[in-house]
Write an enzyme that holds these catalytic residues in place. Sequence first.
Site, PDB file in Angstrom:
ATOM      1  N   HIS A  31      -7.787  -5.664  -0.301  1.00  0.00           N
ATOM      2  CA  HIS A  31      -6.510  -4.660   0.178  1.00  0.00           C
ATOM      3  C   HIS A  31      -5.748  -5.289   1.230  1.00  0.00           C
ATOM      4  O   HIS A  31      -4.615  -5.415   1.310  1.00  0.00           O
ATOM      5  CB  HIS A  31      -6.623  -3.010   0.431  1.00  0.00           C
ATOM      6  CG  HIS A  31      -5.649  -2.357   0.362  1.00  0.00           C
ATOM      7  ND1 HIS A  31      -4.848  -2.273  -0.691  1.00  0.00           N
ATOM      8  CD2 HIS A  31      -5.008  -1.740   1.356  1.00  0.00           C
ATOM      9  CE1 HIS A  31      -3.975  -1.422  -0.567  1.00  0.00           C
ATOM     10  NE2 HIS A  31      -3.761  -1.033   0.670  1.00  0.00           N
ATOM     11  N   SER A  40       0.928  -1.135   0.027  1.00  0.00           N
ATOM     12  CA  SER A  40       0.123  -0.108   0.033  1.00  0.00           C
ATOM     13  C   SER A  40       0.930   1.407  -0.074  1.00  0.00           C
ATOM     14  O   SER A  40       1.507   1.311  -0.907  1.00  0.00           O
ATOM     15  CB  SER A  40      -0.844  -0.187   1.195  1.00  0.00           C
ATOM     16  OG  SER A  40      -2.001   0.880   1.031  1.00  0.00           O
TER      17      SER A  40
END
EC number: 3.1.1.13
Length: 397
Positions: free
Chosen positions: A372, A172
């Site tokens: 994610h 990320s």
Amino acid sequence: MQLLGRVICFVVGILLSGGPTGTISAVDPEANMNVTEIIMHWGYPEHSVQTGDGYILGVHRIPHGRKNQFDKGPKPVVYLQWRHGFLADSSNWVTNIDNNSLGFILADAGFDVWMGNSRGNTWSRKHKTLSVSQDEYWAFSFDEMAKYDLPASINYILNKTGQEQLYNVGHSQGCTIGFIAFSQMPELAKKVKMFFALAPVLSLNFASGPMVKLGRLPDLLLEDLFGQKQFLPQSAMVKWLSTHICTHVIMKELCANIFFLICGFNEKNLNMSRVDVYTTHCPAGTSVQNMVHWTQVVKYHKLQAFDWGSSDKNYFHYNQSYPPLYSIKDMQLPTALWSGGKDWLADTSDINILLTEIPTLVYHKNIPEWDHLDFIWGLDAPWRLYNEVVSLMKKYQ
């Protein structure tokens, strides 16, 4: 609002009373440990790294695995840089069980594993001269993490281990920091054998979720709402809720959904018995300025340095009236990238654009079912991702 508060209190009261709604499962001992204690539980040390602008970062090391603990010789070095903005810290590489956590898997595979923390999170809240109570301490975003934190951490690790290069793994915002630093500082990129980018976020043009909604608000309104210091720090209240509420059978799913609301849903791939461990370590905090910087990425549809809000202020910081753009096309570093088909933050359309901009891409894999968080907590992460990471590291050794 008062009615909502009463409902919450009513539910909490029932849960704590052990009423008919269900049973409370035992609290995982690691839910009450910080990352240092988790790692020390396995017998591994902590280090402090000072950046060029005075911030002191906590870096955690796993120098050997369970099978090679008596091997004192030099090993290839891996730096895991999780830094998803305002949610996480280095513990996320080790908060699953040992055979499901990338940190432990790499150590067992024969690597010297280091795990970093960004300025302002739970384990990096010290400074040479500033206090966390001062506004000046919190005047940073991912600009400074790329400019100061990553270089300081890499140089410290290489100096400590006597190695000339290491592998860098980011997730990320950890990828954002890496792409910026390695494209802006070629000498730093030469110290990295290979860059592993897991669910990288460099643009949010096609993203969805709360971050996109925040991005529609003016910067000044965000500062009015959240102040000018820390954003979503770890707190005693969150820890209490995690160990007293999230351990309850009927509440585990609700606690897990807090993460899913931000990153996307894939409940079947989460170890529900570890939810209390996840929630006691997340969020770990960052600066409001960092959060505002990400909302600017949403507003302006491009990755650029922090916009200070006026031509004069930008000129003071950048010697130009507007923030400079970041271009990753200059990065000369072998890069492997993994993405998820149901990722709300690193959307597939944004990833497809990013792939065309990486000049030295050596591998890419999209996992259609992943969101994610599957990259760090997914039950199937070892065989769908981590084994490939280990294989590529050994190939480029």
